[in-house]
Design a protein around this motif. Structure first.
Motif, PDB file in Angstrom:
ATOM      1  N   LEU A 264      -6.859   8.949 -29.910  1.00 45.82           N
ATOM      2  CA  LEU A 264      -8.308   8.838 -30.065  1.00 45.82           C
ATOM      3  C   LEU A 264      -8.620   8.508 -31.516  1.00 45.82           C
ATOM      4  CD1 LEU A 264      -9.457  11.911 -27.947  1.00 45.82           C
ATOM      5  CD2 LEU A 264      -9.892   9.507 -27.399  1.00 45.82           C
ATOM      6  N   SER A 265      -8.992   7.270 -31.790  1.00 46.40           N
ATOM      7  CA  SER A 265      -9.313   6.880 -33.158  1.00 46.40           C
ATOM      8  C   SER A 265     -10.732   7.285 -33.544  1.00 46.40           C
ATOM      9  CB  SER A 265      -9.146   5.366 -33.334  1.00 46.40           C
ATOM     10  OG  SER A 265      -9.987   4.660 -32.439  1.00 46.40           O
ATOM     11  N   ARG A 266     -11.583   7.550 -32.565  1.00 46.90           N
ATOM     12  CA  ARG A 266     -12.965   7.970 -32.838  1.00 46.90           C
ATOM     13  C   ARG A 266     -13.172   9.388 -32.308  1.00 46.90           C
ATOM     14  NH1 ARG A 266     -17.003   4.314 -33.876  1.00 46.90           N
ATOM     15  NH2 ARG A 266     -18.194   6.228 -34.220  1.00 46.90           N
ATOM     16  N   MET A 267     -12.700  10.363 -33.084  1.00 50.10           N
ATOM     17  CA  MET A 267     -12.843  11.747 -32.657  1.00 50.10           C
ATOM     18  C   MET A 267     -14.306  12.169 -32.629  1.00 50.10           C
ATOM     19  SD  MET A 267     -10.049  13.027 -31.647  1.00 50.10           S
ATOM     20  CE  MET A 267     -10.728  14.676 -31.409  1.00 50.10           C
ATOM     21  N   ASP A 268     -15.133  11.565 -33.465  1.00 49.42           N
ATOM     22  CA  ASP A 268     -16.553  11.916 -33.436  1.00 49.42           C
ATOM     23  C   ASP A 268     -17.150  11.590 -32.067  1.00 49.42           C
ATOM     24  OD1 ASP A 268     -16.126   9.197 -33.979  1.00 49.42           O
ATOM     25  OD2 ASP A 268     -17.979   8.981 -35.134  1.00 49.42           O
ATOM     26  N   LEU A 269     -16.802  10.430 -31.524  1.00 45.18           N
ATOM     27  CA  LEU A 269     -17.311  10.066 -30.200  1.00 45.18           C
ATOM     28  C   LEU A 269     -16.692  10.929 -29.108  1.00 45.18           C
ATOM     29  CD1 LEU A 269     -17.441   6.159 -30.396  1.00 45.18           C
ATOM     30  CD2 LEU A 269     -19.265   7.809 -30.811  1.00 45.18           C
ATOM     31  N   ALA A 270     -15.423  11.302 -29.291  1.00 45.07           N
ATOM     32  CA  ALA A 270     -14.776  12.177 -28.307  1.00 45.07           C
ATOM     33  C   ALA A 270     -15.471  13.539 -28.252  1.00 45.07           C
ATOM     34  CB  ALA A 270     -13.301  12.345 -28.650  1.00 45.07           C
ATOM     35  N   TYR A 271     -15.812  14.085 -29.403  1.00 46.08           N
ATOM     36  CA  TYR A 271     -16.526  15.361 -29.436  1.00 46.08           C
ATOM     37  C   TYR A 271     -17.911  15.230 -28.802  1.00 46.08           C
ATOM     38  CZ  TYR A 271     -13.016  16.998 -32.832  1.00 46.08           C
ATOM     39  OH  TYR A 271     -11.853  17.362 -33.457  1.00 46.08           O
ATOM     40  N   ALA A 272     -18.592  14.114 -29.100  1.00 50.46           N
ATOM     41  CA  ALA A 272     -19.945  13.926 -28.568  1.00 50.46           C
ATOM     42  C   ALA A 272     -19.934  13.777 -27.050  1.00 50.46           C
ATOM     43  CB  ALA A 272     -20.587  12.695 -29.214  1.00 50.46           C
ATOM     44  N   ALA A 273     -18.874  13.182 -26.511  1.00 51.21           N
ATOM     45  CA  ALA A 273     -18.821  12.915 -25.073  1.00 51.21           C
ATOM     46  C   ALA A 273     -18.476  14.144 -24.250  1.00 51.21           C
ATOM     47  CB  ALA A 273     -17.791  11.819 -24.792  1.00 51.21           C
ATOM     48  N   SER A 274     -17.947  15.196 -24.885  1.00 53.69           N
ATOM     49  CA  SER A 274     -17.290  16.273 -24.140  1.00 53.69           C
ATOM     50  C   SER A 274     -18.054  17.591 -24.191  1.00 53.69           C
ATOM     51  CB  SER A 274     -15.873  16.472 -24.689  1.00 53.69           C
ATOM     52  OG  SER A 274     -15.172  15.244 -24.714  1.00 53.69           O
ATOM     53  N   ASP A 275     -17.689  18.481 -23.254  1.00 59.97           N
ATOM     54  CA  ASP A 275     -18.323  19.797 -23.157  1.00 59.97           C
ATOM     55  C   ASP A 275     -17.386  20.930 -23.549  1.00 59.97           C
ATOM     56  OD1 ASP A 275     -21.017  19.176 -21.685  1.00 59.97           O
ATOM     57  OD2 ASP A 275     -19.483  18.054 -20.592  1.00 59.97           O
ATOM     58  N   LEU A 276     -16.091  20.721 -23.413  1.00 56.00           N
ATOM     59  CA  LEU A 276     -15.104  21.759 -23.699  1.00 56.00           C
ATOM     60  C   LEU A 276     -13.806  21.074 -24.091  1.00 56.00           C
ATOM     61  CD1 LEU A 276     -14.217  24.860 -23.435  1.00 56.00           C
ATOM     62  CD2 LEU A 276     -13.406  24.222 -21.152  1.00 56.00           C
ATOM     63  N   ALA A 277     -13.078  21.675 -25.035  1.00 59.87           N
ATOM     64  CA  ALA A 277     -11.798  21.101 -25.469  1.00 59.87           C
ATOM     65  C   ALA A 277     -10.645  22.035 -25.129  1.00 59.87           C
ATOM     66  CB  ALA A 277     -11.816  20.834 -26.969  1.00 59.87           C
ATOM     67  N   ILE A 278      -9.520  21.446 -24.757  1.00 63.26           N
ATOM     68  CA  ILE A 278      -8.233  22.148 -24.735  1.00 63.26           C
ATOM     69  C   ILE A 278      -7.399  21.493 -25.819  1.00 63.26           C
ATOM     70  CG2 ILE A 278      -6.142  22.668 -23.441  1.00 63.26           C
ATOM     71  CD1 ILE A 278      -7.717  22.625 -20.896  1.00 63.26           C
ATOM     72  N   CYS A 279      -6.962  22.278 -26.808  1.00 62.65           N
ATOM     73  CA  CYS A 279      -6.317  21.687 -27.978  1.00 62.65           C
ATOM     74  C   CYS A 279      -5.397  22.697 -28.659  1.00 62.65           C
ATOM     75  CB  CYS A 279      -7.365  21.185 -28.969  1.00 62.65           C
ATOM     76  SG  CYS A 279      -8.559  22.456 -29.485  1.00 62.65           S
ATOM     77  N   ARG A 280      -4.562  22.196 -29.565  1.00 62.11           N
ATOM     78  CA  ARG A 280      -3.795  23.048 -30.444  1.00 62.11           C
ATOM     79  C   ARG A 280      -4.758  23.708 -31.440  1.00 62.11           C
ATOM     80  NH1 ARG A 280       0.671  24.275 -27.836  1.00 62.11           N
ATOM     81  NH2 ARG A 280       2.261  22.642 -27.740  1.00 62.11           N
ATOM     82  N   SER A 281      -4.237  24.605 -32.261  1.00 60.99           N
ATOM     83  CA  SER A 281      -5.109  25.284 -33.219  1.00 60.99           C
ATOM     84  C   SER A 281      -4.585  25.151 -34.641  1.00 60.99           C
ATOM     85  CB  SER A 281      -5.283  26.758 -32.844  1.00 60.99           C
ATOM     86  OG  SER A 281      -4.048  27.402 -32.615  1.00 60.99           O
ATOM     87  N   GLY A 282      -4.195  23.916 -34.990  1.00 60.07           N
ATOM     88  CA  GLY A 282      -3.938  23.620 -36.390  1.00 60.07           C
ATOM     89  C   GLY A 282      -5.205  23.817 -37.194  1.00 60.07           C
ATOM     90  N   ALA A 283      -5.061  24.037 -38.486  1.00 60.14           N
ATOM     91  CA  ALA A 283      -6.223  24.364 -39.315  1.00 60.14           C
ATOM     92  C   ALA A 283      -7.298  23.289 -39.251  1.00 60.14           C
ATOM     93  CB  ALA A 283      -5.768  24.576 -40.755  1.00 60.14           C
TER      94      ALA A 283
END
Length: 377
Positions: A264-283
Motif C-alpha cells: 500500500l503506497s497510499r496509507m493515508d487512503l487506506a486508513y480513510a477507506a477502512s473501519d478497523l485494522a489488523i496489523c503488527r504493533s511496531g512503533a
C-alpha cells in the motif's frame, strides 16, 4: 552567502528501516514548516531504505559506512572498532561540509556514528555539535542509550523506555513524529474517494490488513482463511500481503470484495477507506494507526524482546484497540471476534476516539521546536 543568510543546518540520522526513517522525515518536514530557511541533511547508508525514501521526500542524503552492532561474539565483533572509526570519520566530514548546528538521531545503524562524531568537536569551528535523541520504541536501543549520555535533550515515544540523559530519571515523553498527511487526515471526508481508489464499495464495513512493508504470513493466512465468512457478513477487505507473498482467495462479490495488494503506497487512503485494522504493533504502525483514530487488533511479533506488545499497550489501555498473540490469530478468531467488532459501529466509533486520544498528533512539530531551540541554544 553568509552562514546567517543560509539558515540553521540540521542533520537527521535515522536510516535502515522505515521505523527509523519515517520519524526523521516527519521532523524534517516540520522543521521546514517552522522555519523555511532551515537546511536539512539526512544521514544514511547505501543498504538502507533511506536511499529510496529520502530522495522521494526531497532531502539531500549523505551516505556513511554502516555500523551494525553484532549481538553474538563473531568475527564481525572483531571488525567493529575499525568500522566505527571509518563511519565516524565519514560522519565528521558530513558535519563539516554541512556546517551542522545540531544532530537529531532516531536510533539504528546511522545514529551511533552520528552521536560519536558530534561529540568529537572535529569541525572547523572546534566545537561540539549538540544532539537531540528520540527513542520510538518501548525499549531503547544501544545506539540511543549511548547518544543519551551527552544529548542536550532526550525524547521518547512512551514512558519507561529506559533512555535518559545524565541526571534525569527518564526521557521527555513526546510521542512518535508522524508525517502531516497522516496526522492531518480527515478519514470521514476522504472516505468516499479513498474507497473508490481501491475499488471498494461506498457503504459497508471495511477491514484493513497489513503486516509492515514485507507483509506477515500469519496475518495473511488468518484473514484470507476467513474470506468467505467475511464476504457473507458483508465485510470488504483491503489487504496488503507483502511483495514476496500472495494469498489464495475464493471468489468475492462486488458487495463485499476482498482487495489483495502486494503493498500500500497510499496509507493515508487506506486508513480513510477502512473501519478497523489488523496489523503488527511496531512503533511507527501504532503511532500512525492511533494518530488517525483507527481502532485496531494489534498482533505483536512473536519473537524479539517483547517491545511490540509494549508499543501497543498504552493505546489498548485507553480502549483504542486490542492485542492478540500471533499464535491465537486464526481464521476462527477473525470469524468469532473480528466480524462482530466490525458489525458494531457504535463500538468502533468509541474505540476510534480512544485511539485518537492516546496518540500524539503534534509530535513532529514538538520535536522540531526542540531541535530548533537546541540549535539556537
Amino acid at each position: 552567502m553568509s552562514r546567517d543568510d543560509a539558515g540553521l543546518s540540521v542533520i537527521v540520522a535515522g536510516g535502515g528501516t522505515a521505523g527509523h526513517i519515517e520519524p526523521a522525515m516527519a521532523v524534517a518536514d516540520a522543521l521546514r514548516r517552522l522555519d523555511p530557511s532551515v537546511r536539512v541533511t539526512a544521514l544514511g547508508t547505501a543498504r538502507g531504505l533511506e536511499t529510496t525514501l529520502v530522495p522521494e521526500r526531497g532531502y539531500p542524503l549523505e551516505l556513511i559506512p554502516p555500523v551494525p552492532l553484532p549481538r553474538k561474539p563473531t568475527m564481525d565483533l572483531a571488525r567493529l572498532p575499525r568500522r566505527v572509526r571509518d563511519s565516524v570519520r565519514a560522519t565528521r566530514d558530513v558535519i563539516e561540509r554541512t556546517d551542522a548546528d545540531v544532530i537529531v538521531g532516531f536510533g539504528g545503524y546511522v545514529a551511533l556514528p552520528a552521536y560519536l562524531a558530534a561529540g568529537k568537536g572535529a569541525t572547523r569551528r572546534r566545537r561540539l555539535v549538540p544532539i537531540v535523541v528520540h527513542e520510538a520504541n518501548a525499549k531503547a536501543g544501544i545506539a540511543n542509550k549511548i547518544g543519551a549520555r551527552r544529548a542536550a535533550r532526550v525524547l521518547a515515544a512512551v514512558p519507561g523506555s529506559g533512555i535518559h540523559a545524565p541526571g534525569m530519571p527518564d526521557a521527555e515523553v513526546i510521542g512518535i513524529p508522524v508525517r502531516s498527511s497522516i496526522t492531518g487526515l480527515d478519514r470521514e471526508a476522504f472516505r468516499g474517494g479513498a474507497r473508490a481508489h481501491f475499488g471498494l464499495p461506498p457503504d459497508g464495513p471495511v477491514l484493513l490488513v497489513f503486516g509492515g512493508s514485507q507483509g506477515a504470513q500469519s496475518l495473511n493466512k488468518a484473514v484470507s482463511g476467513a474470506a468467505a465468512e467475511l464476504a457473507a457478513a458483508g465485510i470488504s477487505v483491503l489487504h496488503a500481503h507483502g511483495p514476496k507473498n500472495s494469498v489464495e482467495l475464493p471468489e468475492t462479490t462486488d458487495r463485499a470484495p476482498y482487495v489483495a495488494l502486494p503493498y500500500l503506497s497510499r496509507m493515508d487512503l487506506a486508513y480513510a477507506a477502512s473501519d478497523l485494522a489488523i496489523c503488527r504493533s511496531g512503533a511507527m504502525t501504532v503511532a500512525e494507526v492511533s494518530a488517525v483514530g483507527m481502532p485496531a487488533v494489534y498482533v505483536p511479533l512473536p519473537h524479539g524482546n517483547g517491545e511490540q506488545e509494549l508499543n501497543a499497550k498504552p493505546v489498548v489501555a485507553q480502549g483504542g484497540g486490542t492485542i492478540v498473540a500471533d499464535a491465537d490469530l486464526t481464521p476462527e478468531f477473525v470469524v468469532n471476534t473480528v466480524i462482530p467488532m466490525l458489525r458494531d459501529q457504535q463500538k468502533l466509533k468509541q474505540m476510534g476516539a480512544a485511539a485518537a486520544d492516546a496518540g500524539h498528533r503534534d509530535a513532529a512539530i514538538e520535536v522540531a521546536r526542540i531541535v530548533l531551540e537546541v540549535a539556537r541554544g
